[in-house]
Design a protein around this motif. Structure first.
Motif, PDB file in Angstrom:
ATOM      1  N   VAL A 101       0.852  -1.306  -0.193  1.00  0.00           N
ATOM      2  CA  VAL A 101       0.052  -0.018   0.203  1.00  0.00           C
ATOM      3  C   VAL A 101       0.760   1.097   0.014  1.00  0.00           C
ATOM      4  O   VAL A 101       1.720   1.446   0.969  1.00  0.00           O
TER       5      VAL A 101
ATOM      6  N   SER B  71      -1.589   8.125  -2.314  1.00  0.00           N
ATOM      7  CA  SER B  71      -1.995   6.956  -1.735  1.00  0.00           C
ATOM      8  C   SER B  71      -2.117   6.156  -2.884  1.00  0.00           C
ATOM      9  O   SER B  71      -2.480   6.614  -4.078  1.00  0.00           O
ATOM     10  N   GLY B  72      -2.299   4.859  -2.436  1.00  0.00           N
ATOM     11  CA  GLY B  72      -2.687   3.792  -3.562  1.00  0.00           C
ATOM     12  C   GLY B  72      -2.105   2.574  -3.353  1.00  0.00           C
ATOM     13  O   GLY B  72      -1.723   2.133  -2.114  1.00  0.00           O
ATOM     14  N   SER B  73      -1.918   1.549  -4.358  1.00  0.00           N
ATOM     15  CA  SER B  73      -1.447   0.197  -4.199  1.00  0.00           C
ATOM     16  C   SER B  73      -0.335  -0.263  -5.348  1.00  0.00           C
ATOM     17  O   SER B  73      -0.492   0.332  -6.326  1.00  0.00           O
ATOM     18  N   VAL B  74       0.309  -1.121  -4.831  1.00  0.00           N
ATOM     19  CA  VAL B  74       1.260  -1.495  -5.740  1.00  0.00           C
ATOM     20  C   VAL B  74       1.179  -2.982  -5.870  1.00  0.00           C
ATOM     21  O   VAL B  74       0.989  -3.752  -4.666  1.00  0.00           O
TER      22      VAL B  74
ATOM     23  N   LEU C 152      -1.038   1.740  -8.718  1.00  0.00           N
ATOM     24  CA  LEU C 152      -2.436   2.840  -8.812  1.00  0.00           C
ATOM     25  C   LEU C 152      -2.061   3.681  -7.717  1.00  0.00           C
ATOM     26  O   LEU C 152      -2.298   3.195  -6.552  1.00  0.00           O
ATOM     27  N   ALA C 153      -2.445   4.937  -7.867  1.00  0.00           N
ATOM     28  CA  ALA C 153      -2.441   6.089  -7.238  1.00  0.00           C
ATOM     29  C   ALA C 153      -3.520   6.707  -7.221  1.00  0.00           C
ATOM     30  O   ALA C 153      -4.119   6.821  -8.358  1.00  0.00           O
ATOM     31  N   GLU C 154      -4.017   7.185  -6.195  1.00  0.00           N
ATOM     32  CA  GLU C 154      -5.306   8.013  -6.159  1.00  0.00           C
ATOM     33  C   GLU C 154      -5.017   9.443  -6.634  1.00  0.00           C
ATOM     34  O   GLU C 154      -5.728   9.899  -7.543  1.00  0.00           O
TER      35      GLU C 154
END
Lengths: 164, 295
Positions: free
Chosen positions: A74, A96-99, A110-112
């Protein structure tokens, strides 16, 4: 006689199989990284081939090279550094986002919110930081306090990104 | 002959104020109708212009959103997690919007949901979260007890991540303990066509039970949960963007068709109007001439 020939044939086919497996394995070692980096409003890389990506996550900052072990992480507010094939570095600030790193060496980040660092404006970061700190100190409920704290952390990361 | 008679006997036929009734619409009626259809054509033309502009923007925004959505889906495809069809409790999320006059967009989504519920035969175990008033209105007619949450005030502005986060939070906080969840929305195919598609939404337990999950290194529950929540919001965002683009393009084609139909009606009415006008003039001339000849 025939049995010997048969055994020979079996052994050669076995050797061939082993060789092909080795070749396949060594091909996998140099697998290309299909790198996708996107926010809901912008896409920066789509199935691109890059050398290395440094990401800030809640489980620590780490660098992703081709054939990294599959994992999920995250993102925390910070700067992503992409080293492209020709050696140039590109920095992007993410909120913020996910890897995701998959076993076929594809990476999806994916990033906000994701913006190149040169688009950041130092003055408005300082304003925003002071406002967020004010809100954090004057926050009433737990959730408001937590939200204000998140804002302060984000602004600190922004400040660091601009100063660097 | 009839005209003179009707003039001579006004008391017996009081509603016949005009001289040329008899089943053929009077000049005034045609004129009123023509004016109203022309106004409608102006409105549908302007709606087409507006939705063409909104469609151009929505299509532009759809390009990065598609890459984003593909990225969000990629993990679930790579980890090969399967939706267990046998489990009962099913949560369906329907993406429609508040605004109509867009062809069959909203009814397409609801029809898909109804068909899926029919084929599974489980109308008691299925709950629906609907985004948009139009979808809710269609659902309320038959499946109102299955709706657990609805969102309104959606569709006027282009979707942003905050909207998706709101929907995602509602899905995660809902009291209904679902075993599987599906997102139903319209995918934009081209200006004149769209497809109603579904996306499965997986829970952390489903992911942990999948085949390739063990390949993923150092994952504790917290990270997986955070990751899943963010993915849920990302997928909802993707569905919203696709749905918005399909809706604007569908509205554009619907309004274009309406303007064309209105144009045809105007042509037909104009012809009828001219014919009626000529008939009125001819009749008046005949009366004058016959009146003058009688003298």
């Amino acid at each position: 006689m025939a049995a010997a020939v048969l055994r020979q044939a079996a052994r050669t086919s076995l050797r061939l199989q082993q060789c092909s497996r080795l070749i396949a394995a060594s091909h996998r070692n140099y697998a290309d990284m299909a790198f996708t980096f996107a926010s809901p409003y912008d896409v920066y890389y789509k199935d691109a081939k890059v050398k290395q990506i440094d990401v800030p996550t809640f489980s620590g900052n780490f660098g992703i090279l081709p054939d990294h072990v599959p994992t999920l992480a995250v993102l925390k507010p910070g700067v992503i550094n992409v080293t492209e094939e020709d050696g140039s570095n590109k920095k992007y600030f993410v909120s913020s986002g996910s890897v995701t790193i998959n076993d076929d060496s594809s990476v999806q980040i994916l990033a906000e919110e994701a913006h190149p660092v040169d688009r950041l404006d130092a003055a408005s970061i300082r304003d925003g930081m002071s406002k967020a700190q004010q809100q954090a100190s004057s926050a009433a409920s737990e959730t408001a306090k937590a939200e204000a704290q998140i804002a302060v952390e984000c602004y600190e990361a922004l400040q660091k990104a601009v100063d660097a | 002959m009839e005209a003179i008679l009707s003039r001579a006997t006004p008391m017996l036929v009081p509603q016949c104020g005009q001289l040329q009734s008899r089943g053929m619409a009077t000049l005034k009626e045609i004129r009123i109708r023509l004016k109203s259809v022309t106004n409608i054509q102006k409105i549908t033309k302007s709606m087409k212009m507006v939705s063409a502009a909104k469609y151009a923007r929505a299509e532009r925004e759809l390009k990065p959103a598609r890459s984003y959505g593909m990225g969000a889906k990629a993990f679930y495809e790579k980890v090969e997690v399967a939706q267990d069809e046998t489990k009962p409790n099913h949560l369906m999320v329907a993406m429609s919007s508040d605004r109509g006059l867009c062809g069959g967009i909203h009814s397409a989504v609801i029809k898909y949901i109804k068909a899926k519920m029919e084929e599974e035969g489980s109308s008691d175990d299925t709950r629906i979260i609907v985004v948009g008033d139009k979808g809710k209105a269609i659902l309320q007619r038959t499946l109102s007890k299955n709706i657990i949450h609805s969102f309104s005030d959606y569709g006027k502005r282009p979707p942003i991540f905050a909207d998706a986060a709101l929907v995602a939070n509602t899905i995660l906080d809902t009291d209904f303990k679902y075993d599987r969840a599906t997102l139903v929305f319209n995918t934009f195919k081209s200006v004149i066509s769209y497809n109603t598609t579904e996306l499965p939404l997986f829970s952390p337990s489903a992911i942990e039970g999948s085949t390739k999950f063990n390949l993923y290194d150092s994952l504790d529950e917290d990270v997986l949960r955070c990751y899943n929540e963010f993915s849920l919001a990302s997928l909802v965002m993707f569905a919203m963007k696709e749905g918005a683009c399909s809706e604007q393009s569908s509205r554009m084609t619907a309004m274009d068709a309406a303007s064309k139909n209105a144009g045809e009606m105007i042509d037909k009415l104009t012809l009828t109007f001219n014919r009626t006008r000529q008939a009125v003039i001819t009749r008046e001339l005949i009366e004058i001439i016959s009146g003058a000849a009688a003298l």
